[in-house]
Write an enzyme that holds these catalytic residues in place. Structure first.
Site, PDB file in Angstrom:
ATOM      1  N   TYR A  64     -15.413 -19.204 -10.970  1.00 54.05           N
ATOM      2  CA  TYR A  64     -14.486 -18.953  -9.862  1.00 54.05           C
ATOM      3  C   TYR A  64     -14.427 -20.185  -8.959  1.00 54.05           C
ATOM      4  O   TYR A  64     -15.454 -20.825  -8.731  1.00 54.05           O
ATOM      5  CB  TYR A  64     -14.950 -17.749  -9.026  1.00 54.05           C
ATOM      6  CG  TYR A  64     -14.050 -16.558  -9.237  1.00 54.05           C
ATOM      7  CD1 TYR A  64     -12.683 -16.641  -8.971  1.00 54.05           C
ATOM      8  CD2 TYR A  64     -14.546 -15.350  -9.714  1.00 54.05           C
ATOM      9  CE1 TYR A  64     -11.843 -15.579  -9.182  1.00 54.05           C
ATOM     10  CE2 TYR A  64     -13.700 -14.275  -9.926  1.00 54.05           C
ATOM     11  CZ  TYR A  64     -12.350 -14.386  -9.660  1.00 54.05           C
ATOM     12  OH  TYR A  64     -11.517 -13.354  -9.864  1.00 54.05           O
ATOM     13  N   GLU A  66     -11.924 -20.455  -5.977  1.00 52.62           N
ATOM     14  CA  GLU A  66     -10.848 -20.320  -4.976  1.00 52.62           C
ATOM     15  C   GLU A  66     -11.004 -21.392  -3.901  1.00 52.62           C
ATOM     16  O   GLU A  66     -12.111 -21.792  -3.560  1.00 52.62           O
ATOM     17  CB  GLU A  66     -10.887 -18.917  -4.370  1.00 52.62           C
ATOM     18  CG  GLU A  66     -10.492 -17.869  -5.400  1.00 52.62           C
ATOM     19  CD  GLU A  66     -10.365 -16.481  -4.831  1.00 52.62           C
ATOM     20  OE1 GLU A  66     -10.395 -16.323  -3.603  1.00 52.62           O
ATOM     21  OE2 GLU A  66     -10.247 -15.551  -5.634  1.00 52.62           O
ATOM     22  N   ASP A 241      13.064 -27.247  -9.250  1.00 52.04           N
ATOM     23  CA  ASP A 241      12.228 -26.674 -10.310  1.00 52.04           C
ATOM     24  C   ASP A 241      12.533 -27.472 -11.579  1.00 52.04           C
ATOM     25  O   ASP A 241      13.584 -27.297 -12.195  1.00 52.04           O
ATOM     26  CB  ASP A 241      12.598 -25.197 -10.469  1.00 52.04           C
ATOM     27  CG  ASP A 241      11.820 -24.512 -11.577  1.00 52.04           C
ATOM     28  OD1 ASP A 241      11.212 -25.212 -12.399  1.00 52.04           O
ATOM     29  OD2 ASP A 241      11.845 -23.271 -11.632  1.00 52.04           O
ATOM     30  N   THR A 270       6.469 -26.293 -14.844  1.00 51.54           N
ATOM     31  CA  THR A 270       5.444 -25.805 -15.751  1.00 51.54           C
ATOM     32  C   THR A 270       4.890 -27.039 -16.449  1.00 51.54           C
ATOM     33  O   THR A 270       5.460 -28.133 -16.376  1.00 51.54           O
ATOM     34  CB  THR A 270       6.014 -24.838 -16.807  1.00 51.54           C
ATOM     35  OG1 THR A 270       7.133 -25.444 -17.439  1.00 51.54           O
ATOM     36  CG2 THR A 270       6.433 -23.527 -16.172  1.00 51.54           C
ATOM     37  N   LYS A 273       6.198 -27.191 -21.301  1.00 54.18           N
ATOM     38  CA  LYS A 273       7.482 -27.328 -21.989  1.00 54.18           C
ATOM     39  C   LYS A 273       7.624 -28.779 -22.481  1.00 54.18           C
ATOM     40  O   LYS A 273       6.814 -29.219 -23.275  1.00 54.18           O
ATOM     41  CB  LYS A 273       8.620 -26.899 -21.052  1.00 54.18           C
ATOM     42  CG  LYS A 273       8.512 -25.410 -20.652  1.00 54.18           C
ATOM     43  CD  LYS A 273       9.721 -24.954 -19.867  1.00 54.18           C
ATOM     44  CE  LYS A 273       9.696 -23.468 -19.591  1.00 54.18           C
ATOM     45  NZ  LYS A 273       9.047 -23.093 -18.346  1.00 54.18           N
ATOM     46  N   ARG A 279      -0.309 -24.101 -21.098  1.00 61.81           N
ATOM     47  CA  ARG A 279       0.536 -23.186 -20.330  1.00 61.81           C
ATOM     48  C   ARG A 279       0.062 -23.191 -18.887  1.00 61.81           C
ATOM     49  O   ARG A 279      -1.111 -22.961 -18.612  1.00 61.81           O
ATOM     50  CB  ARG A 279       0.402 -21.754 -20.846  1.00 61.81           C
ATOM     51  CG  ARG A 279       0.793 -21.558 -22.272  1.00 61.81           C
ATOM     52  CD  ARG A 279       1.059 -20.111 -22.527  1.00 61.81           C
ATOM     53  NE  ARG A 279       2.332 -19.761 -21.941  1.00 61.81           N
ATOM     54  CZ  ARG A 279       3.511 -20.032 -22.492  1.00 61.81           C
ATOM     55  NH1 ARG A 279       3.567 -20.646 -23.645  1.00 61.81           N
ATOM     56  NH2 ARG A 279       4.621 -19.673 -21.900  1.00 61.81           N
TER      57      ARG A 279
END
Ligand code: DSN
Length: 478
Positions: A64, A66, A241, A270, A273, A279
């Site tokens: 973790y 955060e 975007d 992203t 692509k 991903r």
């Protein structure tokens, strides 16, 4: 590194998985076989490198983290800090961005982070300002009420869905369409191109807080300098975007007015692509938005995925190598060759061609819906996806379009001659498929007729076309 290393790594990984749940190992192996054997023309997909894939399969997944680098809500994040800082550094250098945030898990998440950052930066609300300086406990019920009302009353102007915009740019099926009062700009019905004067007019009338540029199905370059001027003229924040074409920006195919990074206040993408990474998502922004962007987790995102950030660092390092520019240029060369091959055989293409990585075929000329065409192509070993065309009479489910893209086949090494052969295969399937009927004889938008022997023949031709360009040639799982 020996070529054997890749084979050994993946074989060993599957052996370990097989000992626990053989069906998962089998499915992973089957996915490689399927990807090797089909002509992948999905514009938003690619093949990440073995190094990128392997960077994800490890114990970083168990951590973790955060918060952000050096400022975590958990102890023991020193190694996560290393990979997150590396990924951000590679992203800044690659794109010439002032700030990079590499935690978003997907493009939608990246857009939510960006929306939050802009709202927090721009919405004039005393309650919001108090919340920002961590005086949340001082806010009264009336403050919270005012804050929700002010946040929920903001405007966004983006490209319409059927012109190639994305769901997350303020459309109803996505939360952005519920958060924002949205209006869209379309394309010129005659040319299929963005009409910047119409965008400026819409901006003047609507006065958006955010002007969104970028697309997932527009086959042309966009002039981001002009869009920025429009945003400035109405006091809007300009967000782009670039999920689809980030690889073309990284590879310097899109430069000057067509590179969004120097023009936009905030850019989302992203990483999987045309950029060919794992991903995931990413946000680049100008310094004044950096603090808000870095609050993405826990504001909008669940815990970061350190194993994916490690893979982002690897893929971004790959994209900084000189051969990535050659790859990016070949993506566009291939898309243009594919478009020319289709046009020569009589296909109708939205905008009449392409200058990026994708081509949008209007399949109504073949008497088919997008859904029928997509399935007939799939039967023939050609993987595409159906997509709306501007003013589509068949809506977003059946559609009248097929979107095809070249990043994946370019990664395999196919070139322009093979794109012409691909156009021939697509043309054969689409001209030999007819629309089907429902049981009661009415026309169906989903059923179709295609001779299975023809579909098999095309699938074999597709396999032959791919044979000289094996996918992951160094990996042998047998
Ligand atoms: N699903 C991606 C695409 O195919 O364009 C973006 O949402």
């Amino acid at each position: 590194m020996s070529r054997n290393a890749e084979s050994t790594a993946f074989r060993s990984a599957l052996e370990v998985i097989r000992a626990v749940e053989p069906r998962v190992a089998d499915a992973i192996g089957a996915e490689l076989t399927d990807q090797r054997e089909s002509l992948k023309l999905i514009a938003s997909e690619n093949y990440a490198s073995p190094a990128t894939l392997l960077a994800m399969g490890n114990w970083f997944s168990d951590k973790y983290a955060e918060g952000t680098v050096g400022r975590r809500f958990y102890a023991g994040c020193q190694n996560v800090d290393t990979v997150e800082a590396l990924a951000a550094e590679h992203a800044r250098e690659l794109f010439g961005a002032a700030h990079a945030y590499v935690q978003p898990h997907s493009g939608i998440d990246a857009n939510l982070v960006a929306f939050w950052a802009v709202l927090a930066d721009r919405v004039e609300s005393p309650a919001l300002k108090k919340a920002q300086v961590r005086q949340v406990n001082d806010l009264t019920e009336a403050d919270w009420f005012a804050l929700r009302r002010e946040l929920g009353n903001q405007r966004m102007l983006g490209m319409s869905l059927d012109a190639g915009g994305h769901l997350t740019h303020g459309f109803r099926p996505n939360i952005s369409g519920k958060m924002f009062d949205q209006r869209s700009y379309g394309t010129d019905p005659a040319t299929g191109l963005i009409d910047y004067d119409r965008v400026a007019e819409a901006a003047r009338e609507f006065k958006p807080l955010i002007l969104v540029g970028g697309y997932s199905a527009y086959p042309r370059k966009v002039n981001f300098r002009i869009l920025r001027e429009i945003a400035d003229s109405v006091g809007a924040t300009f967000m782009v975007d670039m999920a689809h074409f980030a690889g073309l920006v990284a590879g310097k195919v899109f430069t000057g007015d067509f590179d969004p990074v120097p023009h936009a206040h905030i850019v989302t993408t992203t990483t999987h692509k045309s950029l060919r990474g794992p991903r995931g998502g990413m946000v680049l922004c100008q310094p004044e938005l950096a603090d808000q962007v870095d609050r993405g987790c826990p504001m909008v995102l669940g815990g970061p995925l350190p194993h994916v950030m490690a893979a982002k660092a690897v893929a971004l390092a790959e994209a900084r190598r000189p051969n990535f520019a050659d790859y990016a240029q070949r993506i566009v060369d291939n898309a243009q060759a594919l478009a020319e091959g289709l046009l020569r055989r009589g296909a109708k293409l939205v905008t009449g061609g392409t200058d990026n990585h994708l081509v949008l075929i209007d399949v109504s000329g073949y008497g088919l819906t997008g859904r029928q065409a997509e399935q007939a192509l799939l039967d023939s070993g050609i993987v595409t996806n159906r997509n709306s065309v501007p003013q589509d009479p068949n809506g977003a489910w059946y559609t009248s379009g097929i979107r095809i893209g070249t990043p994946a086949l370019t990664t395999r090494g196919l070139g322009t001659a093979e794109m012409d052969q691909t156009a021939e295969l697509i043309h054969t399937v689409l001209t030999q498929t007819t629309a089907g009927a429902n049981a009661d004889g009415t026309p169906s938008k989903a059923k179709y007729n295609l001779d299975p022997a023809l579909a098999d023949k095309v699938a074999r031709q597709a396999t032959d076309l791919l044979a000289p360009h094996p996918l992951y040639p160094a990996i042998d799982l047998a």
